[in-house]
Design an enzyme around this catalytic site. Structure first.
Site, mmCIF file in Angstrom:
data_model
loop_
_atom_site.group_PDB
_atom_site.id
_atom_site.type_symbol
_atom_site.label_atom_id
_atom_site.label_comp_id
_atom_site.label_asym_id
_atom_site.label_seq_id
_atom_site.Cartn_x
_atom_site.Cartn_y
_atom_site.Cartn_z
ATOM 1 N N CYS A 91 0.801 -1.229 0.000
ATOM 2 C CA CYS A 91 0.000 0.000 0.000
ATOM 3 C C CYS A 91 0.831 1.274 0.000
ATOM 4 C CB CYS A 91 -0.944 0.019 1.201
ATOM 5 S SG CYS A 91 -2.202 -1.274 1.150
ATOM 6 N N HIS A 357 -8.797 3.876 -2.421
ATOM 7 C CA HIS A 357 -7.368 3.560 -2.246
ATOM 8 C C HIS A 357 -6.873 2.760 -3.445
ATOM 9 C CE1 HIS A 357 -3.680 2.084 -0.664
ATOM 10 N NE2 HIS A 357 -4.134 1.092 0.085
ATOM 11 N N CYS A 387 0.080 2.647 6.340
ATOM 12 C CA CYS A 387 0.326 1.293 6.817
ATOM 13 C C CYS A 387 0.590 0.410 5.609
ATOM 14 C CB CYS A 387 -0.856 0.772 7.636
ATOM 15 S SG CYS A 387 -2.440 0.737 6.763
#
Length: 401
Positions: A91, A357, A387
């Protein structure tokens, strides 16, 4: 070491990551190429001055595989001498790509470089690239592997966040994103994505649900209760035996949305900017990454923030704005709790719960969001972090110039 300056940042709007999403017909290559074209055209850029393009991509397979950065460079008609490389830190890939581009400038490897990312989640679904970590017993057993949503629920269980807490955070994210769009706070960075005929098909974040309320979210069932009951609650309880019973509080309404999108940030030395007639908007003050416990997985942001601030001789209070990717509501609540960060400094324009996202692009997107907000609100410093899968965190601090 030279200073790395940011001269510009652009992003696509985020399209729903489904077959009926507005960007489903647009390939990842086209998304990335349009970002590079925007950076070139907005800045009258001589692309032969761009030494490298670094793009994050979390599922680099199929049509978005095989070093999509270099392919995008060529498709966008950049100079043949401009290199391109794809990077994957789950991510945080987009922010890691920006940090790598900035590092190339700092070390003298590049006078100018672009960092960014791309992900077409409607065309190349999350997890398409496979991987040993969740499937090979030698890694899965050793790390007490569980899906990210289980980790998010474990954070809520360990640190006392209720269903109302995470839902309230999600509603506020939607409100902040809606206000930001209504006040044109993203206007400097977001451009309309075009189809093959040159028509703009999306110019706004498509995933938003500004009408979300506590009542509407209360009707959604927890997404990770069933996999937890089937196996994964027991797995993480082996790692965290103090947890007597897992509390499952996350669902689609308080977790990041699956979307398509791309972003890019233009870095360079002050001298290169002057040679090209570009005015720097910010300076990269510092960067860091860290590993964290992989079973809970999502606690890296506070740890990497502490690491980076210590390296820079700064305190939490020295940062004017924080941008933390809203992978799950509990991730943000935990960072604010752990570092005593007031909500009015965190994600002031909403985040991925509202807007989505796009895995490989998000880090670059929120770096641009932080830059725009520093200028809009006349503030000085921002910290951007995410994160990361398998237990990591990546962070960057920028300051206006």
């Amino acid at each position: 070491m030279a200073d790395a300056y940011i001269f510009d940042a652009v992003r696509t709007p985020r399209g729903k990551g489904k077959k009926d999403g507005a960007l489903h017909e647009i390939t990842a290559l086209s998304l990335a190429s349009q970002v590079l074209e925007q950076l070139r055209d907005r800045n009258g850029l001589d692309t032969s001055a761009v030494d490298d393009v670094v793009l994050g991509c979390v599922s680099p397979v199929g049509e978005q595989g095989a070093d999509i950065a270099r392919t995008a460079v060529l498709t966008a008609d950049y100079a043949e001498s401009t290199a391109g490389v794809q990077v994957n830190r789950f991510c945080a890939s987009g922010l890691e790509a920006c940090n790598m581009a900035a590092a190339k400038v700092m070390t003298g490897e590049a006078g100018m470089a672009i960092g960014g990312g791309v992900e077409s989640m409607s065309r190349v679904p999350m997890g398409s690239d496979g991987g040993a970590w969740p499937t090979d017993p030698s890694s899965a057993f050793k790390t007490y592997f569980a899906p990210q949503g289980i980790g998010a629920d474990l954070i809520a269980t360990l640190y006392g966040f209720s269903r109302d807490d995470v839902d309230a955070y999600a509603v506020e994210s939607q409100k902040r994103a809606a206000r930001a769009w209504a006040e044109n706070r993203f206007a400097r960075s977001v451009f309309g994505v075009k189809d093959q005929m040159g028509a703009v098909i999306l110019n706004h974040d498509e995933h938003m649900r500004p009408d979300a309320t506590m009542q509407s979210l209360a009707s959604l069932n927890p997404s990770f209760a069933m996999p937890g009951e089937m196996a994964f609650d027991a797995v993480v309880q082996q790692r965290y035996p103090q947890v007597e019973r897992m509390t499952h509080v996350h669902h689609a309404g308080n977790s990041s949305g699956i979307v398509d999108g791309a972003a890019g940030v233009l870095f360079g030395t002050r001298e290169m900017g002057e040679a090209l007639g570009l005015k720097p908007r910010a300076r990269v003050k510092g960067m860091a990454s860290i590993g964290s416990e992989p079973s809970i997985m999502l606690t890296g942001p506070s740890l990497v923030t502490e690491k980076l601030l210590k390296k820079l001789g700064m305190s939490v209070a020295d940062i004017d704005l924080y941008e933390l990717n809203e992978a799950f509501a509990s991730v943000v609540l935990r960072m604010m709790q752990a570092l005593d960060i007031p909500h009015e400094k965190m994600n002031v324009n909403g985040g991925a719960i509202a807007m989505g996202h796009p895995l490989g692009a998000t880090g670059a997107m929120i770096l641009g969001t932080a830059l725009d907000e520093l200028e809009r609100s006349d503030k000085e410093t921002a910290l951007v972090t995410l994160c990361v899968g398998a237990g990591m965190g990546t962070a960057t601090v920028i300051e206006r110039v």
